[in-house]
Design a protein around this motif. Structure first.
Motif, PDB file in Angstrom:
ATOM      1  N   LEU A 337      91.170  67.986  64.161  1.00  0.00           N
ATOM      2  CA  LEU A 337      90.274  67.814  63.018  1.00  0.00           C
ATOM      3  C   LEU A 337      90.667  68.738  61.874  1.00  0.00           C
ATOM      4  CD1 LEU A 337      87.800  66.624  61.658  1.00  0.00           C
ATOM      5  CD2 LEU A 337      86.397  68.330  62.844  1.00  0.00           C
ATOM      6  N   MET A 338      91.000  69.986  62.188  1.00  0.00           N
ATOM      7  CA  MET A 338      91.296  70.941  61.127  1.00  0.00           C
ATOM      8  C   MET A 338      92.608  70.630  60.420  1.00  0.00           C
ATOM      9  SD  MET A 338      88.706  72.839  60.786  1.00  0.00           S
ATOM     10  CE  MET A 338      87.583  71.597  61.444  1.00  0.00           C
ATOM     11  N   PHE A 339      93.664  70.270  61.166  1.00  0.00           N
ATOM     12  CA  PHE A 339      94.916  70.034  60.433  1.00  0.00           C
ATOM     13  C   PHE A 339      94.875  68.723  59.666  1.00  0.00           C
ATOM     14  CE2 PHE A 339      96.812  68.819  64.769  1.00  0.00           C
ATOM     15  CZ  PHE A 339      96.979  67.462  64.507  1.00  0.00           C
ATOM     16  N   TRP A 340      94.148  67.720  60.159  1.00  0.00           N
ATOM     17  CA  TRP A 340      94.029  66.492  59.367  1.00  0.00           C
ATOM     18  C   TRP A 340      93.162  66.707  58.127  1.00  0.00           C
ATOM     19  CZ3 TRP A 340      97.577  63.215  59.563  1.00  0.00           C
ATOM     20  CH2 TRP A 340      98.145  62.761  60.752  1.00  0.00           C
ATOM     21  N   ALA A 341      92.154  67.568  58.238  1.00  0.00           N
ATOM     22  CA  ALA A 341      91.291  67.830  57.087  1.00  0.00           C
ATOM     23  C   ALA A 341      92.024  68.589  55.982  1.00  0.00           C
ATOM     24  CB  ALA A 341      90.060  68.626  57.527  1.00  0.00           C
ATOM     25  N   LEU A 342      93.148  69.225  56.297  1.00  0.00           N
ATOM     26  CA  LEU A 342      93.939  69.922  55.284  1.00  0.00           C
ATOM     27  C   LEU A 342      94.856  68.985  54.497  1.00  0.00           C
ATOM     28  CD1 LEU A 342      94.885  73.117  57.322  1.00  0.00           C
ATOM     29  CD2 LEU A 342      93.578  73.096  55.186  1.00  0.00           C
ATOM     30  N   VAL A 343      95.140  67.802  55.012  1.00  0.00           N
ATOM     31  CA  VAL A 343      96.085  66.897  54.347  1.00  0.00           C
ATOM     32  C   VAL A 343      95.588  66.436  52.986  1.00  0.00           C
ATOM     33  CG1 VAL A 343      97.342  64.717  54.518  1.00  0.00           C
ATOM     34  CG2 VAL A 343      97.116  66.182  56.532  1.00  0.00           C
ATOM     35  N   PRO A 344      94.325  65.951  52.841  1.00  0.00           N
ATOM     36  CA  PRO A 344      93.882  65.533  51.504  1.00  0.00           C
ATOM     37  C   PRO A 344      93.948  66.640  50.471  1.00  0.00           C
ATOM     38  CG  PRO A 344      92.391  64.697  53.184  1.00  0.00           C
ATOM     39  CD  PRO A 344      93.306  65.666  53.866  1.00  0.00           C
ATOM     40  N   GLU A 345      93.747  67.900  50.892  1.00  0.00           N
ATOM     41  CA  GLU A 345      93.842  69.015  49.953  1.00  0.00           C
ATOM     42  C   GLU A 345      95.265  69.145  49.402  1.00  0.00           C
ATOM     43  OE1 GLU A 345      93.604  73.811  50.428  1.00  0.00           O
ATOM     44  OE2 GLU A 345      91.830  72.656  50.951  1.00  0.00           O
ATOM     45  N   ILE A 346      96.248  68.960  50.253  1.00  0.00           N
ATOM     46  CA  ILE A 346      97.638  69.034  49.809  1.00  0.00           C
ATOM     47  C   ILE A 346      97.949  67.878  48.864  1.00  0.00           C
ATOM     48  CG2 ILE A 346     100.031  68.843  50.594  1.00  0.00           C
ATOM     49  CD1 ILE A 346      99.188  70.408  53.084  1.00  0.00           C
ATOM     50  N   ILE A 347      97.424  66.699  49.159  1.00  0.00           N
ATOM     51  CA  ILE A 347      97.628  65.552  48.270  1.00  0.00           C
ATOM     52  C   ILE A 347      97.026  65.831  46.901  1.00  0.00           C
ATOM     53  CG2 ILE A 347      96.993  63.133  47.874  1.00  0.00           C
ATOM     54  CD1 ILE A 347      97.186  62.736  50.903  1.00  0.00           C
ATOM     55  N   ALA A 348      95.807  66.385  46.891  1.00  0.00           N
ATOM     56  CA  ALA A 348      95.166  66.698  45.606  1.00  0.00           C
ATOM     57  C   ALA A 348      96.004  67.683  44.810  1.00  0.00           C
ATOM     58  CB  ALA A 348      93.766  67.262  45.858  1.00  0.00           C
ATOM     59  N   GLU A 349      96.552  68.682  45.482  1.00  0.00           N
ATOM     60  CA  GLU A 349      97.396  69.669  44.795  1.00  0.00           C
ATOM     61  C   GLU A 349      98.649  69.006  44.228  1.00  0.00           C
ATOM     62  OE1 GLU A 349     100.183  73.559  45.866  1.00  0.00           O
ATOM     63  OE2 GLU A 349      98.993  72.578  47.416  1.00  0.00           O
ATOM     64  N   LEU A 350      99.306  68.182  45.025  1.00  0.00           N
ATOM     65  CA  LEU A 350     100.547  67.543  44.585  1.00  0.00           C
ATOM     66  C   LEU A 350     100.293  66.543  43.460  1.00  0.00           C
ATOM     67  CD1 LEU A 350     102.252  67.011  48.048  1.00  0.00           C
ATOM     68  CD2 LEU A 350     103.052  68.519  46.223  1.00  0.00           C
ATOM     69  N   GLU A 351      99.185  65.812  43.548  1.00  0.00           N
ATOM     70  CA  GLU A 351      98.912  64.809  42.513  1.00  0.00           C
ATOM     71  C   GLU A 351      98.516  65.467  41.195  1.00  0.00           C
ATOM     72  OE1 GLU A 351      96.281  61.789  44.055  1.00  0.00           O
ATOM     73  OE2 GLU A 351      97.996  60.719  44.912  1.00  0.00           O
ATOM     74  N   GLN A 352      98.107  66.703  41.221  1.00  0.00           N
ATOM     75  CA  GLN A 352      97.871  67.439  39.979  1.00  0.00           C
ATOM     76  C   GLN A 352      99.167  68.028  39.430  1.00  0.00           C
ATOM     77  OE1 GLN A 352      94.775  70.357  40.142  1.00  0.00           O
ATOM     78  NE2 GLN A 352      93.146  68.846  40.310  1.00  0.00           N
ATOM     79  N   ARG A 353     100.223  68.013  40.252  1.00  0.00           N
ATOM     80  CA  ARG A 353     101.505  68.583  39.823  1.00  0.00           C
ATOM     81  C   ARG A 353     102.532  67.475  39.624  1.00  0.00           C
ATOM     82  NH1 ARG A 353     102.615  73.322  44.101  1.00  0.00           N
ATOM     83  NH2 ARG A 353     104.555  73.417  42.921  1.00  0.00           N
TER      84      ARG A 353
END
Length: 434
Positions: A337-353
Motif C-alpha cells: 500500500l505504501m509504495f503504490w501510494a507514492l507513485v502518483p506523487e512522483i507522477i505529479a512531480e514529473l508532470e510539473q517538470r
C-alpha cells in the motif's frame, strides 16, 4: 478546479483490480507450485520461466505505457481493460493446461503459455493502473483510490483462493483442480472489467503535444525520467526489493505447509494474504496518515523481517508458524500500500517538470519493477529449497526480507515535505522528511 470522484466511480475502479487479481493471484500463489509439483518441471527450469516472464514485462510494459499515453486522446485508458480482459482469461486457462507432453516439448509449451499470459495481463493492467491520475487531480483522492483498489484486489484474491481450495483434485495430483479453477476465475473476471469500463470517468487528459510526440521520443523519455527524478529511482529499488520479499512469502505458503506435513492446510492458508489485505488497508492508511508513507513502509518492513525470523526459529510448531506467517503477510500488505501510494506523487512531480502525460509510463515502470521482484522470487526460493540443510523454504524467506530491509533503510524512498505545492491536498504527504 479540484476534481472529485463519486462513491460509485471508486467502486467501479476497484472492480477492475478484483478482476485482475482473480488472474494475478493464480500466478502469484499457484503457478510456480503447479510447474514444480504437477508438471514436475525441475526447479531451475520452473524458476527460470518466471525470469523469462520478467524480461517480457521489461519490454512489454513500457511499450504498452507509451502506446496507451499516445492514444489516450482517442482511446480512453479504461477501454484497454476490455481489450486485455478476455485475452488474459483465455491465457490463464491455457497456462494451467497440462498438454501431456514430455521435454523439450513440455518446457516449450509452458514458456510460450507463460509469455502469452504476461503479455495479455499487461495489455489491460498497465492502462488500468494509470486511471488513478486521470480520474482526479487531488492527491488525497489518489491515496483513497489506491486503498480501495487494493481492497478490490484483496476481494479477487479471496475468491481465487476459495475457488482453488473448493475445487476437487480429481485424484490427478491437482491438475484438474488448477485447470478448473483457472477457467472459473477467467470467466468471473470479465464482469469486473466491464464494470470498470462503464463506471469510470477520465476527467484529466495529457496535453496534445505530449500525446503526439514520436514513439522514439517517448521511449527516450524513460531515461530522462530516471535521470531527473531521484525519487523515481529510489522508489523503483524499494518496489523491486519489497516485491521480492512479499512474493516469496505468498508463493512459499503451499511449499511451507507441505514441508511441515499439512499440505491440505496450505490451500486454505492461501486465502490469508487476500483477507489480510482486505481488512488491513484502513489501518495501514490511518497509520500512513499519522506517520507518513515512508516511515510506515519501514515499520512494515521491520515487522515482516521479525515475523519471518521467528517463523524460522519456531518451524516445528504449527500454531506459531501460522501466527508468524500471518504477521509477515500483514506486513506485506502495508509495504504494498505504501509504495503504490507514492507513485502518483512522483507522477505529479514529473508532470510539473515538463513531463506531462507520463502517467501510464511511470506506472509501467513501477509495475515492471514490481514484476521484477516477483520474477526474482522463484529462483531465490529454488535456491533455498536446494541449498538449505533441511531443504526448507524459510531461510529464503528471511533472506528476501533482509533485501527489503536493506532497500528501505539504506536507499530509502523519499516523500514530499509538508507545505510543498504537491502536498496541498494530501493529508498523507509531508509527514516524513527526505
Amino acid at each position: 478546479m479540484a476534481l472529485l470522484t463519486s462513491r460509485g466511480e471508486r467502486i467501479s475502479y476497484a472492480a477492475g483490480d478484483t478482476g485482475f487479481n482473480l488472474v494475478w493471484q493464480s500466478i502469484e500463489l499457484y503457478l510456480f507450485f503447479y510447474y514444480v509439483e504437477v508438471l514436475r518441471l525441475p526447479l531451475p527450469i520452473a524458476s527460470s520461466i518466471f525470469l523469462i516472464g520478467a524480461v517480457v514485462d521489461w519490454l512489454a510494459d513500457p511499450t504498452i505505457g507509451i502506446v496507451a499515453d499516445r492514444l489516450s486522446s482517442r482511446l480512453p485508458m479504461r477501454a484497454w481493460v476490455l481489450i486485455g480482459g478476455p485475452a488474459v482469461g483465455l491465457a490463464l486457462a491455457l497456462a494451467f493446461t497440462d498438454p501431456g507432453l514430455r521435454d523439450p516439448g513440455l518446457t516449450l509449451y509452458v514458456i510460450t503459455g507463460h509469455v502469452v499470459l504476461r503479455l495479455c495481463y499487461s495489455l489491460g493492467n498497465i492502462p488500468y493502473a494509470a486511471l488513478t491520475t486521470r480520474m482526479s487531480d487531488i492527491r488525497a483522492e489518489h491515496v483513497a483510490l489506491t486503498g480501495l483498489r487494493m481492497q478490490g484486489a484483496a476481494l479477487g484474491g479471496i475468491i481465487a483462493a476459495l475457488v482453488y481450495a473448493l475445487v476437487p483434485t480429481g485424484g490427478d495430483d491437482g491438475a484438474r483442480r488448477f485447470l478448473t479453477g483457472a477457467i472459473v476465475l477467467g470467466l468471473l473476471a470479465q464482469p469486473c472489467f466491464l464494470v470498470t469500463a462503464l463506471g469510470v470517468r477520465e476527467r484529466l487528459r495529457p496535453p496534445l503535444d505530449t500525446v503526439g510526440a514520436s514513439p522514439l521520443a517517448q521511449l527516450r523519455e524513460f531515461g530522462v525520467l530516471f535521470r531527473q527524478s531521484p525519487a523515481l529511482r529510489r522508489l523503483t529499488v524499494t518496489i523491486i526489493a519489497s516485491g521480492l520479499s512479499i512474493t516469496m512469502v505468498t508463493k512459499g505458503i503451499l511449499f511451507l505447509f507441505k514441508q511441515i506435513g499439512h499440505a491440505d492446510l496450505g490451500y486454505r492458508a492461501a486465502i490469508v494474504p487476500a483477507v489480510m489485505l482486505l481488512v488491513s488497508v484502513p489501518g495501514w492508511t490511518r497509520l500512513g496518515g499519522r506517520l507518513g508513507r515512508v516511515p510506515t513502509l519501514r515499520v512494515a518492513i521491520v515487522l515482516q523481517l521479525a515475523a519471518l525470523v521467528l517463523a524460522w526459529a519456531c518451524a516445528g510448531s504449527l500454531p506459531l508458524v501460522i501466527v508468524t506467517l500471518s504477521l509477515a503477510i500483514l506486513a506485506g500488505c502495508g509495504m504494498s500500500l505504501m509504495f503504490w501510494a507514492l507513485v502518483p506523487e512522483i507522477i505529479a512531480e514529473l508532470e510539473q517538470r515538463r513531463h506531462a502525460g507520463c502517467a501510464a509510463r511511470v506506472f509501467a515502470l513501477a509495475t515492471t519493477a514490481r514484476k521484477l521482484g516477483q520474477a526474482l522470487a522463484p529462483p531465490a526460493m529454488a535456491a533455498s529449497l536446494t541449498l538449505a540443510s533441511d531443504h526448507s523454504i524459510l531461510p529464503g524467506l528471511v533472506a528476501g526480507a533482509c533485501c527489503a530491509a536493506a532497500a528501505g533503510f539504506l536507499y530509502r524512498p523519499v516523500e514530499r515535505a509538508a507545505g510543498s505545492a504537491l502536498a496541498d491536498h494530501d493529508p498523507l504527504a509531508g509527514r516524513a522528511r527526505d
